[in-house]
Design an enzyme around this catalytic site. Structure first.
Site, mmCIF file in Angstrom:
data_model
loop_
_atom_site.group_PDB
_atom_site.id
_atom_site.type_symbol
_atom_site.label_atom_id
_atom_site.label_comp_id
_atom_site.label_asym_id
_atom_site.label_seq_id
_atom_site.Cartn_x
_atom_site.Cartn_y
_atom_site.Cartn_z
ATOM 1 N N ASN A 3 0.818 -1.198 0.000
ATOM 2 C CA ASN A 3 0.000 0.000 0.000
ATOM 3 C C ASN A 3 0.866 1.268 0.000
ATOM 4 O OD1 ASN A 3 -1.913 1.949 0.283
ATOM 5 N ND2 ASN A 3 -2.865 1.135 2.114
ATOM 6 N N ASP A 4 1.427 1.595 1.137
ATOM 7 C CA ASP A 4 2.181 2.843 1.238
ATOM 8 C C ASP A 4 3.295 2.962 0.196
ATOM 9 O OD1 ASP A 4 0.668 3.743 3.346
ATOM 10 O OD2 ASP A 4 1.954 2.830 4.861
ATOM 11 N N VAL A 5 3.905 1.829 -0.152
ATOM 12 C CA VAL A 5 5.045 1.876 -1.064
ATOM 13 C C VAL A 5 4.634 2.161 -2.498
ATOM 14 C CG1 VAL A 5 6.440 0.332 0.356
ATOM 15 C CG2 VAL A 5 5.017 -0.623 -1.464
#
Lengths: 465, 100
Positions: free
Chosen positions: A394-396
């Site tokens: 997600n964040d990456v």
């Protein structure tokens, strides 16, 4: 039985073999040979230690027995542990190194004659300092790793635990450790030695509890480094070259990994240590974004898109590990490849809970390592690929890291997933990732959200082909 | 005047840090997990200290107050050595190249 000089030379050989063990890891082909060098180095170190003491009486039998007990426990763990649990396992192993260092230091303190360090109550100053450092760092490694283990295992919440005055408390404790070491050297009092160890245990706990789940890759690498410094400290005490060399190797290895992980998140090492990242305060920011439209699809849509693609890039993340989806994923990729579609995998440096976590899981599922690429190697390919299949990451992949200077993840290097013609994003819900930041990617024109468990969705896609 | 043995050991220590630095940077990122498990295993060479203290007892009194800690450390380090090397071996065996 063998002279001190000969012994030192053998320890040197062990040290060199350990260097070769790490050197082997520069490529998967040489790595197995490297591991063999490591085992050989360990064998030499243990055997020559026995020979140097030359005491093959009752004690020796007990030593062998204890060695075998420990060894069989270790072997059993090594064979049984699922690959998804590697982060916990490594954290657990770190704690054992730390505690072993503490025990050896205690034993040297109680019986310095055995190590030629002077007499009890009158230990050589340098040895006492080295011993204290080894014991303190070992104790911090032990309790810190236990906390990391509990957090990774999910027994303890991954949320950071912070309280007012935390940093000041840590500072006071660190100063008191230095003071204790000073008085310990002056008085040789065993009570001070025990206090030093107890306080160091406390430091380890206090150091790790404020660090959130997403920062675990840094924590594990950091504890790896600590376990090395603890070993080196004991190595100085015991005047043992193998231990000094190994300690330095492991210490710098862990430090480099921490650096790589910090860089992968664009966070400074100190902000990770000070902790509190991934708390609830950032989540509220995403509230106003929830209203934006999202395109969602099912496995048939996904299968259709992928079948008509000529190249697909898979982006795995921690969610893949949680769902144990790696095997289903490889099956899906096999089907795609049979249809002449080019498939590769893109791994972000901080994907998962420890460095290289995703690579191991993919290797477990028989994905050839030359289809798996690091961020810098593959990032330009997203622009030319038809479908990006994001599974559990997600964040990456969050483009906000490039566009919004206000975002907590701003400046973090990300995989340019949004440049792909279409993005398939497998996720259970629209909830933000660990950084607490809403992912802009969900609302893009070219994104199709697949709301489901990663493994189930992947299996459904295989059926839909 | 002879060099203090401590300075000698310090030199080894500092040089090993540099060796470690260059060797670890050349480790491929895909093998970072095995790197951690193998560094775990080799740092358990601390077992040599544990063996020395465990064998320091005499036959009438194998477990005295200091050797007990040696024996405990032997167990811990042995778990790590066997566990660390074997799990590394298990992981490395899984890394395969594309079949031609």
């Amino acid at each position: 039985m063998i002279s001190t000089n000969l012994l030192a030379l053998f320890y040197l050989i062990s040290g060199v073999l350990f260097i070769l063990a790490l050197r082997g890891l520069s490529s998967p082909e040489t790595s197995r040979q490297g591991n063999f060098f490591g085992i050989l180095g360990m064998l030499i170190a243990v055997v020559v230690t026995f020979l140097s003491i030359g005491n093959f009486s009752t004690s020796f039998v007990y030593v062998i027995a204890f060695l075998l007990i420990g060894g069989s426990i270790g072997a059993m763990i090594a064979f049984k542990i699922p690959m998804t649990a590697m982060p916990e396992l490594v954290a657990g192993f770190h704690s054992l190194v730390g505690l072993a260092a503490v025990f050896v230091a205690i034993s040297a303190f109680l019986n310095p004659e055995a190590f030629n360090l002077g007499k009890s109550g009158n230990i050589k100053l340098a040895s006492l300092i080295e011993m204290s450092i080894g014991a303190a760092v070992g104790a911090i490694t032990f309790s810190g790793s236990i906390i990391a283990f509990l957090k990774l295992r999910g027994i303890m919440s991954g949320a950071p635990i912070t309280f007012p005055g935390q940093h000041i408390l840590n500072l006071i404790i660190l100063i008191s450790i230095i003071g204790l070491t000073y008085f310990l050297c002056a008085t040789q009092s065993s009570n001070l030695f025990w206090t030093l160890i107890l306080i160091s245990f406390l430091v380890g706990v206090l150091l790790i509890i404020p660090i959130g789940g997403a920062d675990m890759p840094v924590v594990i690498s950091m504890l790896n480094s600590y376990s090395g410094w603890a070993a080196a400290g004991i190595g100085f005490t015991l005047e043992n070259t193998a231990l000094i060399i190994t300690g330095a190797l492991v210490g710098s290895s862990g430090a480099i990994l921490s650096y790589i992980m910090c860089k992968g998140m664009n966070r400074s090492f100190f902000s990770v240590i000070l902790g509190g990242f991934g708390g609830t305060d950032q989540v509220s920011k995403s509230d106003n974004k929830e209203q934006k439209p999202v395109k969602s699809g099912n496995s048939d849509d996904a299968a259709f898109l992928m079948k008509n693609a000529s190249s697909v890039i898979i982006v795995p993340g921690y969610g893949m590990a949680v769902a144990q989806a790696q095997h289903a994923l490889r099956e899906m990729v096999d089907t795609l490849k049979k249809n002449g579609i080019k498939v590769s995998y893109a791994i972000h440096p901080v994907a998962g809970r420890m460095p290289g976590h995703m690579n191991v899981l993919l290797a477990e599922a028989n994905v050839p390592y030359d289809e798996v690429f690091e961020l810098e190697e593959i990032n330009n390919d997203f622009a030319n690929c038809d479908v990006a299949y994001v599974i559990g990451a997600n964040d990456v992949t969050n483009p906000v890291a490039k566009t919004d200077p206000q975002s907590p993840i701003y400046g973090m290097p990300i995989l340019d997933v949004e440049k792909a013609k279409s993005v398939l994003f497998v996720k259970r819900s629209l909830s933000p990732g660990y950084a607490g930041v809403d992912n802009d990617l969900f609302y893009r024109e070219n994104t199709l959200m697949l709301f489901a468990d990663a493994k189930k969705m992947t299996e459904d896609i295989i059926k839909s082909f | 005047m002879e060099i203090d043995p401590f300075v000698f050991r310090l030199s080894i220590f500092i040089l090993s840090i540099f060796v470690g630095y260059y060797v670890v940077w050349s480790v491929t990122p895909s093998l970072h997990t095995p790197l951690m498990s193998v560094t775990n295993a080799i740092s358990s060479v601390i077992i040599v200290g544990a063996i020395i203290s465990a064998l320091a007892g005499n036959d009438n009194n194998v477990f005295n107050e200091s050797s007990v800690f040696g024996f405990l450390a032997i167990i811990l380090a042995a778990v790590n050595i066997f566990g660390g090397f074997l799990v590394t071996q298990r992981m490395l065996a899984m890394y395969k190249k594309k079949k031609k």
